[in-house]
Design a protein around this motif. Structure first.
Motif, PDB file in Angstrom:
ATOM      1  N   LEU A   8      29.394  34.135  19.597  1.00 29.53           N
ATOM      2  CA  LEU A   8      30.926  35.344  19.680  1.00 29.53           C
ATOM      3  C   LEU A   8      29.796  36.108  20.847  1.00 29.53           C
ATOM      4  N   THR A   9      30.377  35.965  22.278  1.00 30.28           N
ATOM      5  CA  THR A   9      30.321  36.715  23.297  1.00 30.28           C
ATOM      6  C   THR A   9      31.515  37.742  24.089  1.00 30.28           C
ATOM      7  N   GLU A  10      31.272  39.117  24.473  1.00 33.84           N
ATOM      8  CA  GLU A  10      32.291  39.045  25.085  1.00 33.84           C
ATOM      9  C   GLU A  10      32.111  40.023  26.508  1.00 33.84           C
ATOM     10  N   ILE A  11      33.044  40.213  27.442  1.00 31.94           N
ATOM     11  CA  ILE A  11      32.740  41.336  28.299  1.00 31.94           C
ATOM     12  C   ILE A  11      34.204  42.029  29.152  1.00 31.94           C
ATOM     13  N   VAL A  12      34.031  42.638  30.164  1.00 34.87           N
ATOM     14  CA  VAL A  12      35.403  43.178  30.495  1.00 34.87           C
ATOM     15  C   VAL A  12      34.883  43.195  31.939  1.00 34.87           C
ATOM     16  N   ILE A  13      36.097  43.098  32.937  1.00 30.59           N
ATOM     17  CA  ILE A  13      36.232  42.174  34.063  1.00 30.59           C
ATOM     18  C   ILE A  13      37.231  43.095  34.902  1.00 30.59           C
ATOM     19  N   ARG A  14      36.710  43.551  35.978  1.00 33.73           N
ATOM     20  CA  ARG A  14      37.549  44.752  36.845  1.00 33.73           C
ATOM     21  C   ARG A  14      38.390  43.777  37.428  1.00 33.73           C
ATOM     22  N   THR A  94      35.744  28.372  22.749  1.00 33.30           N
ATOM     23  CA  THR A  94      36.991  29.532  23.153  1.00 33.30           C
ATOM     24  C   THR A  94      36.994  30.541  23.825  1.00 33.30           C
ATOM     25  N   TYR A  95      37.704  29.977  24.662  1.00 30.73           N
ATOM     26  CA  TYR A  95      38.334  31.408  25.777  1.00 30.73           C
ATOM     27  C   TYR A  95      39.030  32.780  25.117  1.00 30.73           C
ATOM     28  N   ARG A  96      39.653  33.460  25.016  1.00 28.90           N
ATOM     29  CA  ARG A  96      40.788  34.282  24.730  1.00 28.90           C
ATOM     30  C   ARG A  96      39.947  36.007  26.317  1.00 28.90           C
ATOM     31  N   TRP A  97      41.647  35.635  26.527  1.00 22.89           N
ATOM     32  CA  TRP A  97      42.064  37.201  27.500  1.00 22.89           C
ATOM     33  C   TRP A  97      42.876  37.893  26.845  1.00 22.89           C
ATOM     34  N   GLU A  98      42.528  38.533  27.066  1.00 24.01           N
ATOM     35  CA  GLU A  98      43.205  40.287  26.852  1.00 24.01           C
ATOM     36  C   GLU A  98      43.313  41.309  28.457  1.00 24.01           C
ATOM     37  N   GLU A  99      44.447  41.382  28.218  1.00 27.60           N
ATOM     38  CA  GLU A  99      44.759  42.585  29.891  1.00 27.60           C
ATOM     39  C   GLU A  99      44.198  44.053  29.605  1.00 27.60           C
ATOM     40  N   LEU A 100      43.613  44.174  29.694  1.00 29.00           N
ATOM     41  CA  LEU A 100      43.411  46.203  29.748  1.00 29.00           C
ATOM     42  C   LEU A 100      43.754  46.782  30.319  1.00 29.00           C
ATOM     43  N   GLY A 101      44.312  47.086  31.366  1.00 32.14           N
ATOM     44  CA  GLY A 101      45.042  47.807  32.363  1.00 32.14           C
ATOM     45  C   GLY A 101      45.373  46.719  33.708  1.00 32.14           C
ATOM     46  N   ALA A 103      43.782  45.861  36.271  1.00 31.01           N
ATOM     47  CA  ALA A 103      42.810  44.746  37.323  1.00 31.01           C
ATOM     48  C   ALA A 103      41.224  45.213  35.829  1.00 31.01           C
ATOM     49  N   GLU A 104      42.194  44.979  34.308  1.00 29.48           N
ATOM     50  CA  GLU A 104      40.863  45.455  33.930  1.00 29.48           C
ATOM     51  C   GLU A 104      41.462  44.326  33.021  1.00 29.48           C
ATOM     52  N   LEU A 145      33.832  37.313  39.780  1.00 31.37           N
ATOM     53  CA  LEU A 145      34.893  37.697  39.876  1.00 31.37           C
ATOM     54  C   LEU A 145      34.918  38.904  41.160  1.00 31.37           C
ATOM     55  N   GLU A 146      33.503  39.851  39.926  1.00 37.71           N
ATOM     56  CA  GLU A 146      34.523  41.382  41.639  1.00 37.71           C
ATOM     57  C   GLU A 146      34.001  41.192  42.092  1.00 37.71           C
ATOM     58  N   ALA A 147      33.416  40.288  42.936  1.00 37.85           N
ATOM     59  CA  ALA A 147      32.481  40.306  44.869  1.00 37.85           C
ATOM     60  C   ALA A 147      33.406  40.236  45.160  1.00 37.85           C
ATOM     61  N   GLY A 148      34.808  39.937  44.988  1.00 39.22           N
ATOM     62  CA  GLY A 148      35.556  39.733  46.160  1.00 39.22           C
ATOM     63  C   GLY A 148      36.750  38.512  45.275  1.00 39.22           C
ATOM     64  N   PRO A 149      37.773  38.291  46.471  1.00 41.86           N
ATOM     65  CA  PRO A 149      38.799  37.438  45.776  1.00 41.86           C
ATOM     66  C   PRO A 149      38.739  36.316  45.702  1.00 41.86           C
ATOM     67  N   GLN A 150      38.279  34.873  44.967  1.00 41.52           N
ATOM     68  CA  GLN A 150      38.087  33.645  44.903  1.00 41.52           C
ATOM     69  C   GLN A 150      39.781  33.105  44.377  1.00 41.52           C
ATOM     70  N   VAL A 151      39.870  33.483  43.151  1.00 36.60           N
ATOM     71  CA  VAL A 151      41.893  32.227  42.728  1.00 36.60           C
ATOM     72  C   VAL A 151      42.330  33.030  44.759  1.00 36.60           C
TER      73      VAL A 151
END
Length: 151
Positions: A8-14, A94-101, A103-104, A145-151
């Motif tokens: 299991l690995t995790e990261i926070v993406i802004r 398994t991918y999981r996503w959790e909103e921390l804010g 834009a986070e 993702l943090e480098a700029g608008p991709q999506v």
């Protein structure tokens, strides 16, 4: 009992949850952030849904691996569970996503399975290598993702 790998690995993406989940859950984007994935081939029609099958060709521990994932669970912006439908290493990802804010987003990536054949001999080394690769992949996703608008 046999060798079971569970990493299991995790990261926070802004970035907003919808952007992170939308990008990460798109199999066509996998080669841009998974260092080991070389090819992606949809075996069922798009878009992603429960029952979708996507074939991947990757390199891991110096070996070419070809495997097909089947989507078992798909809750957009929350959870994606895929299992190998065929391949040398029975695996569940398994991918999981959790909103921390606004834009986070916290993303977790879990790989669990029971190696057979060559990987079975690798034991704990296999889990350590997978953890190292997963961390690199999540860092690459964060950078993209943090480098700029991709999506």
């Amino acid at each position: 009992m046999g060798n079971v790998v569970d990493v299991l690995t995790e990261i926070v993406i802004r970035r907003p949850l919808a952007q992170v989940a939308g990008f990460a859950a798109d199999p066509d984007r996998a080669p841009s952030w998974y260092a080991n994935i070389r090819e992606v081939d949809w075996r069922t029609p798009k878009p992603l849904a429960v029952g979708s099958e996507v074939a991947f060709v990757a390199r891991f521990l110096g070996r070419r691996l070809a495997y097909t994932y089947r989507v078992e669970e798909w809750v957009p912006r929350s959870r994606l569970v895929m299992r190998t439908a065929q391949g040398p290493f029975p695996m569940e990802t398994t991918y999981r996503w959790e909103e921390l804010g606004p834009a986070e987003t916290r993303m977790s990536l879990r790989n669990a399975g029971k190696p057979t054949g060559f990987p079975k001999l690798a034991g704990p080394f296999m889990a350590a290598a997978m953890r190292r690769e997963n961390r690199k992949d999540l860092r690459r996703l964060k950078e993209l993702l943090e480098a700029g608008p991709q999506v």
